[in-house]
Design an enzyme around this catalytic site. Sequence first.
Site, PDB file in Angstrom:
ATOM      1  N   ASP A   1       0.762  -1.092  -0.104  1.00  0.00           N
ATOM      2  CA  ASP A   1      -0.170   0.029   0.211  1.00  0.00           C
ATOM      3  C   ASP A   1       0.921   1.243  -0.152  1.00  0.00           C
ATOM      4  OD1 ASP A   1      -2.278  -1.489  -0.129  1.00  0.00           O
ATOM      5  OD2 ASP A   1      -3.005  -0.666   1.600  1.00  0.00           O
TER       6      ASP A   1
ATOM      7  N   HIS B   1       3.449  -1.967   3.920  1.00  0.00           N
ATOM      8  CA  HIS B   1       3.776  -0.664   3.543  1.00  0.00           C
ATOM      9  C   HIS B   1       5.262  -0.316   3.345  1.00  0.00           C
ATOM     10  CE1 HIS B   1      -0.034  -0.427   5.937  1.00  0.00           C
ATOM     11  NE2 HIS B   1      -0.552   0.352   5.032  1.00  0.00           N
TER      12      HIS B   1
END
Length: 323
Positions: free
Chosen positions: A43, A262
């Site tokens: 992400d 992430h």
Amino acid sequence: MKSVPLTAFLLTTVLTVNSVSAETWAERLGYPAGQKVLILSADHMGAAYEFNRPGQELLADGSVQSASVLVPCVWFDEFADWARQNPGYDVGVSLCLNSPNRLYRIRPLSDRCEVPSLVDPDGCLWNSLLQVAIQADTRQVEMELRRQIERARAAGIHPTHLTTQLGALLTRPDLTEIYLRLAREYWIPAVIPELTPQRIKSLQEEGFPLADETVQLIAEYPLPKLDDLRYVPDANSYEQKRQEFLGLVKELPPGLAQIVLHPADHTQALERISPRWKNRLWEAELLQDESVHQALDEQQITLTNWIEILRRFSEETSPPVTK
């Protein structure tokens, strides 16, 4: 007759259905019974080059199967340029209504005069989920989200899935309705887990109770859902991070799951824009760790992405061809 709260009714219904059939979404999509099917997703694409570069590399070498991009962010164009030159990867849109970092502000694509309920006095998206839940006007939310999807498409990205940044679109039933309706309209699956009784209870224990209307909307949503959705917990060292990840994977029940990470590169800018920057670095290292990939192989994890999920779903739900 005494009325029964909708949540209690739905819990009873799901329990009854589960007792009759233990079919997971993985099974519905044609995977063998008992199989663990997993999407590893990167992400924060578009947020900064520090996220874009490792995300692009991890997609290219297969270390992650999916990624999501924040369209209103300053490095969106760089990621979109890469995606145009490297078509075929699973890239979704992270629908963005929040700007949570004090030193890194995000503005909506819409003019602030068009969406006054979505912005603070500086014209930036609200800092907290609570502000979104209290302030956001549904008409303005839908306008902004459509613009984010359409800008991604105009930039050459064909979104494979939609996510809700920080869960903002689950804070109110009317926002959830927009999220799931846009997914159906664009025929782009929303990343959302099946609400089993266990998951509802877990969310309640975490201080995130879902409204009855939200539970019903998710129950009625017809596109593919996940059996499980997880995030790797923060850690105090890389070794602890790897242990947390491997434990999470080992504990996954059979079915279709997504683990969100992430991964990022280390720069001084990252330290300023991400208070959890060390964990971002460790997540990038984790995804390139041979022992991690070996563990996934040993547990016979089947890796997939949203392109494959929608293909299987379309095949499973298509009427038979008659001669």
